[in-house]
Design a protein around this motif. Sequence first.
Motif, mmCIF file in Angstrom:
data_model
loop_
_atom_site.group_PDB
_atom_site.id
_atom_site.type_symbol
_atom_site.label_atom_id
_atom_site.label_comp_id
_atom_site.label_asym_id
_atom_site.label_seq_id
_atom_site.Cartn_x
_atom_site.Cartn_y
_atom_site.Cartn_z
ATOM 1 N N ARG A 10 44.585 35.776 51.906
ATOM 2 C CA ARG A 10 44.153 35.313 50.622
ATOM 3 C C ARG A 10 44.645 33.954 50.399
ATOM 4 N NH1 ARG A 10 42.490 35.776 45.230
ATOM 5 N NH2 ARG A 10 43.756 35.084 43.704
ATOM 6 N N TYR A 11 46.198 33.796 50.483
ATOM 7 C CA TYR A 11 46.665 32.480 50.117
ATOM 8 C C TYR A 11 46.785 31.461 51.258
ATOM 9 C CZ TYR A 11 49.197 35.292 46.494
ATOM 10 O OH TYR A 11 49.587 36.105 45.366
ATOM 11 N N LEU A 12 46.351 31.960 52.593
ATOM 12 C CA LEU A 12 45.934 31.148 53.544
ATOM 13 C C LEU A 12 44.919 30.327 53.469
ATOM 14 C CD1 LEU A 12 47.654 29.839 55.772
ATOM 15 C CD2 LEU A 12 46.575 31.614 57.382
ATOM 16 N N MET A 13 43.988 31.280 52.994
ATOM 17 C CA MET A 13 42.413 30.819 52.852
ATOM 18 C C MET A 13 42.401 29.560 51.907
ATOM 19 S SD MET A 13 39.268 30.393 53.470
ATOM 20 C CE MET A 13 38.488 31.834 54.271
ATOM 21 N N ILE A 14 43.181 29.848 50.653
ATOM 22 C CA ILE A 14 43.239 28.906 49.700
ATOM 23 C C ILE A 14 44.005 27.521 50.052
ATOM 24 C CG2 ILE A 14 44.171 28.488 47.340
ATOM 25 C CD1 ILE A 14 43.757 31.160 46.586
ATOM 26 N N LEU A 15 44.973 27.787 50.879
ATOM 27 C CA LEU A 15 45.919 26.815 51.514
ATOM 28 C C LEU A 15 44.878 25.719 52.254
ATOM 29 C CD1 LEU A 15 48.392 24.889 51.966
ATOM 30 C CD2 LEU A 15 48.856 26.621 53.892
ATOM 31 N N VAL B 14 36.936 28.404 43.918
ATOM 32 C CA VAL B 14 36.601 29.248 42.835
ATOM 33 C C VAL B 14 36.132 30.698 43.314
ATOM 34 C CG1 VAL B 14 34.906 29.602 40.968
ATOM 35 C CG2 VAL B 14 36.027 27.404 41.256
ATOM 36 N N LEU B 15 35.174 30.715 44.413
ATOM 37 C CA LEU B 15 34.815 32.103 44.867
ATOM 38 C C LEU B 15 36.044 32.921 45.457
ATOM 39 C CD1 LEU B 15 31.400 30.796 46.482
ATOM 40 C CD2 LEU B 15 31.778 32.272 44.410
ATOM 41 N N HIS B 16 36.734 32.186 46.202
ATOM 42 C CA HIS B 16 37.788 32.895 46.784
ATOM 43 C C HIS B 16 38.716 33.348 45.940
ATOM 44 C CE1 HIS B 16 36.399 32.328 50.740
ATOM 45 N NE2 HIS B 16 36.428 31.143 50.607
ATOM 46 N N LEU B 17 39.078 32.509 44.895
ATOM 47 C CA LEU B 17 40.132 33.055 43.533
ATOM 48 C C LEU B 17 39.492 34.128 42.855
ATOM 49 C CD1 LEU B 17 41.048 29.423 42.264
ATOM 50 C CD2 LEU B 17 42.767 31.228 43.386
ATOM 51 N N LEU B 18 38.147 34.316 42.822
ATOM 52 C CA LEU B 18 37.614 35.385 41.855
ATOM 53 C C LEU B 18 37.501 36.587 42.841
ATOM 54 C CD1 LEU B 18 34.679 33.513 39.785
ATOM 55 C CD2 LEU B 18 36.866 34.418 39.078
ATOM 56 N N PHE B 19 37.057 36.321 44.263
ATOM 57 C CA PHE B 19 36.652 37.642 44.879
ATOM 58 C C PHE B 19 37.407 37.811 46.057
ATOM 59 C CE2 PHE B 19 32.613 35.750 42.874
ATOM 60 C CZ PHE B 19 32.278 36.881 42.051
ATOM 61 N N LEU B 20 38.277 36.914 46.582
ATOM 62 C CA LEU B 20 38.978 37.460 47.947
ATOM 63 C C LEU B 20 40.053 38.054 47.577
ATOM 64 C CD1 LEU B 20 38.977 37.080 50.742
ATOM 65 C CD2 LEU B 20 40.135 34.949 50.564
ATOM 66 N N GLN B 21 39.970 39.596 47.062
ATOM 67 C CA GLN B 21 40.926 40.225 46.694
ATOM 68 C C GLN B 21 41.494 41.132 47.698
ATOM 69 O OE1 GLN B 21 42.697 39.602 43.970
ATOM 70 N NE2 GLN B 21 41.214 37.924 43.161
ATOM 71 N N VAL B 22 42.445 40.881 48.602
ATOM 72 C CA VAL B 22 42.605 41.654 49.828
ATOM 73 C C VAL B 22 44.128 41.858 49.896
ATOM 74 C CG1 VAL B 22 40.882 40.622 51.432
ATOM 75 C CG2 VAL B 22 43.038 39.437 51.173
ATOM 76 N N LYS B 23 44.416 43.257 50.579
ATOM 77 C CA LYS B 23 45.644 43.794 50.588
ATOM 78 C C LYS B 23 46.697 42.677 51.344
ATOM 79 C CE LYS B 23 43.705 48.490 50.770
ATOM 80 N NZ LYS B 23 43.726 49.539 51.802
ATOM 81 N N TYR B 24 47.809 42.764 50.839
ATOM 82 C CA TYR B 24 48.978 41.986 51.188
ATOM 83 C C TYR B 24 50.020 42.686 50.957
ATOM 84 C CZ TYR B 24 52.662 38.415 51.407
ATOM 85 O OH TYR B 24 53.833 37.535 51.568
ATOM 86 N N GLU B 25 50.995 43.222 51.895
ATOM 87 C CA GLU B 25 52.473 43.719 51.579
ATOM 88 C C GLU B 25 53.353 42.647 51.430
ATOM 89 O OE1 GLU B 25 55.256 47.322 53.160
ATOM 90 O OE2 GLU B 25 53.402 46.976 54.296
ATOM 91 N N LYS B 26 53.872 42.641 50.456
ATOM 92 C CA LYS B 26 55.061 41.495 50.071
ATOM 93 C C LYS B 26 56.251 42.178 50.364
ATOM 94 C CE LYS B 26 52.445 39.358 46.438
ATOM 95 N NZ LYS B 26 52.356 38.648 44.783
ATOM 96 N N GLY C 198 43.010 44.906 54.379
ATOM 97 C CA GLY C 198 41.703 45.218 53.832
ATOM 98 C C GLY C 198 41.546 44.892 52.527
ATOM 99 N N LEU C 199 40.243 45.070 51.984
ATOM 100 C CA LEU C 199 39.992 44.964 50.454
ATOM 101 C C LEU C 199 40.982 45.701 49.398
ATOM 102 C CD1 LEU C 199 36.231 44.575 50.434
ATOM 103 C CD2 LEU C 199 37.697 42.635 50.128
ATOM 104 N N LYS C 200 41.335 45.086 48.514
ATOM 105 C CA LYS C 200 41.921 45.832 47.204
ATOM 106 C C LYS C 200 40.863 46.889 46.818
ATOM 107 C CE LYS C 200 45.519 42.466 46.055
ATOM 108 N NZ LYS C 200 46.129 41.772 45.074
ATOM 109 N N GLU C 201 41.504 47.996 46.186
ATOM 110 C CA GLU C 201 40.796 48.995 45.835
ATOM 111 C C GLU C 201 40.994 48.984 44.196
ATOM 112 O OE1 GLU C 201 42.283 52.137 47.873
ATOM 113 O OE2 GLU C 201 41.045 51.802 49.566
#
Length: 573
Positions: A105-110, A209-221, A545-548
């Motif tokens: 997600r963060y890399l796509m936005i970047l 805008v679309l990625h901020l709203l809908f690209l909710q994917v898992k990421y283990e910090k 994968g996608l967040k649930e």
Amino acid sequence: MDSEKQSPPNGNPPADRAAAGPDAAVAEANASTSKGWRFWAVFPALCITTLLAAVEATVVSTALPVIVHEIGAGEEYVWILNAYLLTSCAFMPLLGQLADIWGRRYLMILVVVLFALGAGIAGGANNLAMMVAGRAIQGIGGGGVNFIIQLIICDLVPLRERGNYMGILFLFFTIGTAMGPFIGGAIVERASWRWVFYINLPIAGAALVLHLLFLQVKYEKKGTLGEKLRRIDWIGNILLIAAVVSVLIALSWGGTRYPWGAAQVVVPLVLGLVGLVLFHLYETAPWVAVPILPERLFTRRTPAAGLVIAFLDALLLFWVTYFFPAYLQAVKGQSPIESGVNFLPTSIISVLTGVVCGVVLSKTGRYRPMHFLAFGFQSLGLGLFSCLNSETPKAEFIGVQVLFALGIGFLIASNLPAIQADLPDKDASVSAAAFNFMRGYGGIWGVSVPAAIFNARCDAEAWRVTDLAVRQHLTNGRAYGFVASSVQAGTAGMSPEAQAQVTDVFTQSLRMTWQVGLAFSLLGFFLVFVEKEIVLRTTLETEYGLKENEGEGKRAKGDVEAAKSTDLSDETK
């Protein structure tokens, strides 16, 4: 192991799942969830982002002469194109590591932000240095966009299904590339050339805008910032970027600015090739904990063959993209706009074929037949290209184009799945990054190698032209640059005899160019024999994968617990 019986590295054949233990059951329970609204909200965002990078791939070409004149680029104008191509290729493995460390997600936005930033800088450029800087930044974003989109698809759907979605994404990519020249021409005619770059800003904004709203994917910090930075292979990235830059400098100058034997060409070319060897040796060293291009990508025969096939496919695509329009303009005497229209069948047919092949791949799971057909059609097309001349009717050169386009289409959706078939899902990032790097590197050679062959052959055939003033334009590496001028202002002052002689020189030179391209295509055909036909996985094991939502998470957890309980009961019995 025989091709049809070869199993994927992290999956189990259906008959063996019962004996595979709880882990297989858990993996299948995780991967078998149906695609909900979250997936179908993400996918349109990926399509629009694909359109963003696709339009930029061709929109600059039409406006380039005006841009060169306005900013006074002179002979160095080629770096307006090369800077984008260079960074979109060289930074790909680094982006692959960043995707695993900081998530998708963060890399796509970047990368979308970098693309927009580069477009803004290029649009506001008043000199070549500023333009090249903007294009370089834009190249990192553009290459990153294509890579992250493919990676997200790898995270969301099993290997067996990826061809379907890759084909749809390439459909949007082709729409963008086909629209690019017309958009660029319209902007130059009716507005400032700067809008060739500024037009990307609203598209990038919509994608963000679309990625901020809908690209909710898992990421283990996990891990501190310092620990994450130490996971990056800094030395490997520096070696690779320096080597690619050095090779591109040599290929850009060779046969144009300097003779191929000049030190200014030989030295950077040798340094670049040596740098690539040093990079490979460094990557295989035991102290490199996380290499950017792991050795296993090149020691397993199917991924290794698939990566070389990706290189050859991109090389041949650029080969034809740059030199079939040269045939239409220099030999058939068409204008740039006419040649652009007559080149559309390549884009349209290849993508429609890619969409169909994506569906077939998902149904059959077989990629080797598609690869044989791909290089078979490409070889047939390149062989017939060498027969084209000024008398060739339109129906014939369109038909030859279609054959080559079919070959390109067969690889669109099947190349990356073949590379990933013998690799676990955890290697999705490095394999997709390697795939895009090899395609970008193939594109660099696919522009430079045929240009060198064409210019060298024109140099050898220039004796056919009796007009010494015209002959000078065909020698010393200037022939390809003379193609456009000979179609426009150049032919106005030529006698009919000189025009016929120049056309003959171009025809002979293009024939040799197509024949060398045919040799590369045949190499690709024989490489397919190296690949194995490996069963494409229908399950998916990924931590990205996608967040649930809470309800979905509870149901998925219940499915996993049920799978574990069933296996424990079976073991007790």
